[in-house]
Design a protein around this motif. Structure first.
Motif, PDB file in Angstrom:
ATOM      1  N   GLN A  60     -22.385 -24.784   8.992  1.00 51.23           N
ATOM      2  CA  GLN A  60     -23.634 -25.333   9.497  1.00 51.23           C
ATOM      3  C   GLN A  60     -24.373 -24.341  10.388  1.00 51.23           C
ATOM      4  O   GLN A  60     -25.607 -24.334  10.430  1.00 51.23           O
ATOM      5  N   ARG A  61     -23.641 -23.477  11.077  1.00 50.21           N
ATOM      6  CA  ARG A  61     -24.273 -22.516  11.990  1.00 50.21           C
ATOM      7  C   ARG A  61     -24.652 -21.214  11.300  1.00 50.21           C
ATOM      8  O   ARG A  61     -25.360 -20.390  11.890  1.00 50.21           O
ATOM      9  N   THR A  62     -24.180 -20.993  10.066  1.00 54.14           N
ATOM     10  CA  THR A  62     -24.432 -19.720   9.378  1.00 54.14           C
ATOM     11  C   THR A  62     -25.003 -19.995   7.978  1.00 54.14           C
ATOM     12  O   THR A  62     -24.262 -20.072   7.010  1.00 54.14           O
ATOM     13  N   PRO A  63     -26.320 -20.128   7.878  1.00 56.24           N
ATOM     14  CA  PRO A  63     -26.954 -20.425   6.581  1.00 56.24           C
ATOM     15  C   PRO A  63     -26.620 -19.410   5.486  1.00 56.24           C
ATOM     16  O   PRO A  63     -26.507 -19.779   4.323  1.00 56.24           O
ATOM     17  N   ALA A  64     -26.443 -18.150   5.843  1.00 60.08           N
ATOM     18  CA  ALA A  64     -26.160 -17.131   4.832  1.00 60.08           C
ATOM     19  C   ALA A  64     -24.800 -17.417   4.152  1.00 60.08           C
ATOM     20  O   ALA A  64     -24.687 -17.292   2.923  1.00 60.08           O
ATOM     21  N   ILE A  65     -23.804 -17.801   4.948  1.00 58.56           N
ATOM     22  CA  ILE A  65     -22.491 -18.130   4.379  1.00 58.56           C
ATOM     23  C   ILE A  65     -22.584 -19.401   3.547  1.00 58.56           C
ATOM     24  O   ILE A  65     -21.970 -19.521   2.479  1.00 58.56           O
ATOM     25  N   ILE A 103     -34.399 -28.065 -10.056  1.00 56.55           N
ATOM     26  CA  ILE A 103     -33.573 -28.374  -8.883  1.00 56.55           C
ATOM     27  C   ILE A 103     -33.504 -27.108  -8.015  1.00 56.55           C
ATOM     28  O   ILE A 103     -32.749 -26.183  -8.313  1.00 56.55           O
ATOM     29  N   PRO A 104     -34.303 -27.063  -6.930  1.00 50.74           N
ATOM     30  CA  PRO A 104     -34.326 -25.846  -6.098  1.00 50.74           C
ATOM     31  C   PRO A 104     -33.367 -25.865  -4.925  1.00 50.74           C
ATOM     32  O   PRO A 104     -33.264 -24.880  -4.196  1.00 50.74           O
ATOM     33  N   GLN A 105     -32.649 -26.984  -4.710  1.00 51.92           N
ATOM     34  CA  GLN A 105     -31.832 -27.096  -3.508  1.00 51.92           C
ATOM     35  C   GLN A 105     -30.572 -27.905  -3.768  1.00 51.92           C
ATOM     36  O   GLN A 105     -30.551 -28.787  -4.634  1.00 51.92           O
ATOM     37  N   SER A 106     -29.528 -27.592  -3.023  1.00 48.07           N
ATOM     38  CA  SER A 106     -28.297 -28.377  -3.049  1.00 48.07           C
ATOM     39  C   SER A 106     -27.990 -28.842  -1.631  1.00 48.07           C
ATOM     40  O   SER A 106     -28.179 -28.099  -0.661  1.00 48.07           O
ATOM     41  N   ARG A 107     -27.555 -30.106  -1.527  1.00 47.74           N
ATOM     42  CA  ARG A 107     -27.115 -30.645  -0.237  1.00 47.74           C
ATOM     43  C   ARG A 107     -25.697 -31.186  -0.411  1.00 47.74           C
ATOM     44  O   ARG A 107     -25.407 -31.891  -1.381  1.00 47.74           O
ATOM     45  N   ILE A 108     -24.829 -30.836   0.530  1.00 47.38           N
ATOM     46  CA  ILE A 108     -23.431 -31.259   0.485  1.00 47.38           C
ATOM     47  C   ILE A 108     -23.147 -32.118   1.709  1.00 47.38           C
ATOM     48  O   ILE A 108     -23.395 -31.693   2.845  1.00 47.38           O
ATOM     49  N   PHE A 109     -22.656 -33.330   1.488  1.00 47.25           N
ATOM     50  CA  PHE A 109     -22.343 -34.268   2.553  1.00 47.25           C
ATOM     51  C   PHE A 109     -20.824 -34.472   2.589  1.00 47.25           C
ATOM     52  O   PHE A 109     -20.244 -34.990   1.637  1.00 47.25           O
ATOM     53  N   VAL A 110     -20.202 -34.045   3.687  1.00 46.39           N
ATOM     54  CA  VAL A 110     -18.754 -34.188   3.813  1.00 46.39           C
ATOM     55  C   VAL A 110     -18.395 -34.267   5.294  1.00 46.39           C
ATOM     56  O   VAL A 110     -18.930 -33.515   6.118  1.00 46.39           O
ATOM     57  N   ASP A 111     -17.500 -35.202   5.641  1.00 45.39           N
ATOM     58  CA  ASP A 111     -17.026 -35.348   7.025  1.00 45.39           C
ATOM     59  C   ASP A 111     -18.177 -35.456   8.025  1.00 45.39           C
ATOM     60  O   ASP A 111     -18.180 -34.782   9.069  1.00 45.39           O
ATOM     61  N   ALA A 167     -20.943 -34.199   8.010  1.00 47.20           N
ATOM     62  CA  ALA A 167     -21.735 -32.978   8.080  1.00 47.20           C
ATOM     63  C   ALA A 167     -22.618 -32.875   6.851  1.00 47.20           C
ATOM     64  O   ALA A 167     -22.296 -33.402   5.783  1.00 47.20           O
ATOM     65  N   GLU A 168     -23.752 -32.206   7.007  1.00 43.20           N
ATOM     66  CA  GLU A 168     -24.652 -31.950   5.880  1.00 43.20           C
ATOM     67  C   GLU A 168     -24.907 -30.458   5.786  1.00 43.20           C
ATOM     68  O   GLU A 168     -25.338 -29.824   6.756  1.00 43.20           O
ATOM     69  N   LEU A 169     -24.626 -29.894   4.608  1.00 50.83           N
ATOM     70  CA  LEU A 169     -24.895 -28.486   4.340  1.00 50.83           C
ATOM     71  C   LEU A 169     -25.994 -28.410   3.293  1.00 50.83           C
ATOM     72  O   LEU A 169     -25.933 -29.094   2.271  1.00 50.83           O
ATOM     73  N   ALA A 170     -26.999 -27.596   3.535  1.00 51.08           N
ATOM     74  CA  ALA A 170     -28.108 -27.450   2.584  1.00 51.08           C
ATOM     75  C   ALA A 170     -28.309 -25.979   2.270  1.00 51.08           C
ATOM     76  O   ALA A 170     -28.170 -25.117   3.140  1.00 51.08           O
ATOM     77  N   ALA A 171     -28.611 -25.700   1.028  1.00 48.85           N
ATOM     78  CA  ALA A 171     -28.848 -24.319   0.622  1.00 48.85           C
ATOM     79  C   ALA A 171     -29.763 -24.283  -0.591  1.00 48.85           C
ATOM     80  O   ALA A 171     -29.776 -25.209  -1.411  1.00 48.85           O
ATOM     81  N   GLU A 172     -30.526 -23.221  -0.684  1.00 50.40           N
ATOM     82  CA  GLU A 172     -31.443 -23.028  -1.804  1.00 50.40           C
ATOM     83  C   GLU A 172     -30.662 -22.655  -3.059  1.00 50.40           C
ATOM     84  O   GLU A 172     -29.673 -21.908  -2.997  1.00 50.40           O
ATOM     85  N   ILE A 173     -31.079 -23.185  -4.194  1.00 49.33           N
ATOM     86  CA  ILE A 173     -30.540 -22.770  -5.491  1.00 49.33           C
ATOM     87  C   ILE A 173     -31.547 -21.801  -6.097  1.00 49.33           C
ATOM     88  O   ILE A 173     -32.670 -22.184  -6.432  1.00 49.33           O
TER      89      ILE A 173
END
Length: 370
Positions: free
Chosen positions: A359-364, A78-86, A88-94
């Motif tokens: 969503q605007r700051t991938p590092a965070i 599993i190389p990635q996580s996606r979070i769906f809330v309100d 919005a979709e947040l994606a980040a590498e694991i």
């Protein structure tokens, strides 16, 4: 072997899940005489996200016997996580990548690895009472066993759950339940996807890397307030994107459920009895550290008890060592999950600006997922 001799052990582990097996294997390999008692029967399905974080994969490989090493090598990564809330979709590498292993396979492999390590293991054996503060007497429906030490790995709720946790469950206003099932999905992304909604969440991830022409096996596991949903079908309707995704799923098993889910401060020991896994504390499944905490706390319990079995430490000091190291190494996961759970309870008007920043700051976002 004489009957009286057969009933005496250095360590009795109560519960054959990942935490109990980790304690039993580690202690047996160090030379202890170990008895493992499990009320259920393997193989079995358990309500679990079936996410194995990277930091625990190496420990799992160490615990498994040679015959079961392919369980980790063949597991989908599993190389990635996606979070769906309100909406919005947040994606980040694991990174490093996690793995996905079904509890049906994991628990059976660890149980057999216990036997290969020399552990005396009994299935379908219900513990009725634990007496003493060292030595201990453990009574089951058919026998009584004596041991120098006992590890409780019976899970977040059993007849061995402490009075403090039982009181907390009676006084709480929120009743949480867990639900899980496997499905076949035509095209499943290699990610752990978390769908949050008011009153709960559902996690979805592949649990098989094999595509048989009709789809990939996935796990859908939810934690939800009973006032919001009591079936997995109701859970899927709680999030529009999840409902749309699930329309083409083919069920592969009956839904399994569990309750109550009680959140409480870590309780690494109950008197002189060490507690591991969910017996020590229950963390939010969306954190993805449940299996990792079970394996690591089980191994830590065996290491701390090793000095006692070698007559280098008293049981009291060995238990204190475990509690101190648990707080130092593992309790932070519970505190992190509590903070995130509280954040997700914020009103939508408060959450939305925070999500917009993420969503605007991938590092965070990467740090949030980590």
């Amino acid at each position: 072997m004489e009957a009286g001799e057969r009933l005496n052990f250095d360590l009795i582990v109560l519960g054959g899940g990942p935490g109990g097996c980790a304690a039993a294997i580690s202690a047996a390999r160090a030379g202890a005489r170990v008895l493992l008692l499990e009320r259920g029967k393997f193989p079995r399905h358990k309500v679990c996200g079936e996410f194995v974080s990277a930091e625990s994969l190496e420990l799992l490989r160490h615990l498994l016997s040679p015959a079961h090493q392919r369980l980790t090598s063949d597991a989908p990564l599993i190389p990635q996580s996606r979070i769906f809330v309100d909406n919005a979709e947040l994606a980040a590498e694991i990174k490093p990548r996690a793995a996905s292993i079904t509890r049906f396979d994991l628990d059976s492999a660890l149980w057999d690895s216990c036997i290969q390590a020399g552990v005396e293991a009994h299935e379908e054996c219900t513990v009725q009472a634990v007496e003493g503060t060292g030595p201990f007497r453990v009574t089951t429906q058919n026998d009584s066993f004596d041991a120098k030490a006992v590890v409780n790995a019976t899970g977040r709720w059993s007849n061995l759950t402490s009075p403090a946790v039982r009181t907390q469950n009676r006084t709480t206003n929120e009743r949480w339940i867990g639900l899980k099932a496997h499905f076949r999905e035509a095209s499943a992304p290699a990610s752990v996807d978390l769908y949050f909604f008011d009153g709960g969440y559902c996690g979805v991830q592949p649990v098989s890397s094999k595509h048989n022409g009709s789809g990939i096996q996935i796990n859908a596991c939810a934690m939800v307030r009973a006032s919001v949903a009591t079936t997995l079908e109701e859970v899927l309707r709680c999030h529009p994107a999840l409902l749309e995704r699930s329309r083409g799923w083919e069920p592969l098993m009956d839904v399994v459920s569990t309750s109550p889910l009680v959140f409480h401060d870590p309780e690494p020991a109950q008197g002189a009895m060490i507690q591991v896994g969910d017996s020590a504390t229950f963390v939010d499944p969306f954190i993805g550290d449940g299996i990792s905490l079970a394996l690591r706390s089980g191994e830590l319990a065996a290491v701390c008890l090793g000095g006692f079995f070698r007559s280098e430490r008293s049981l009291e000091l060995a238990t204190a060592d475990y509690c101190e190291l648990y707080e130092e190494r593992l309790a932070g996961v519970f505190r992190a999950s509590s903070k995130l759970r509280n954040m997700l309870r914020w009103p939508a008007l408060v959450r939305k600006p925070v999500l917009a920043v993420l969503q605007r700051t991938p590092a965070i976002t990467r740090q949030f997922v980590k």
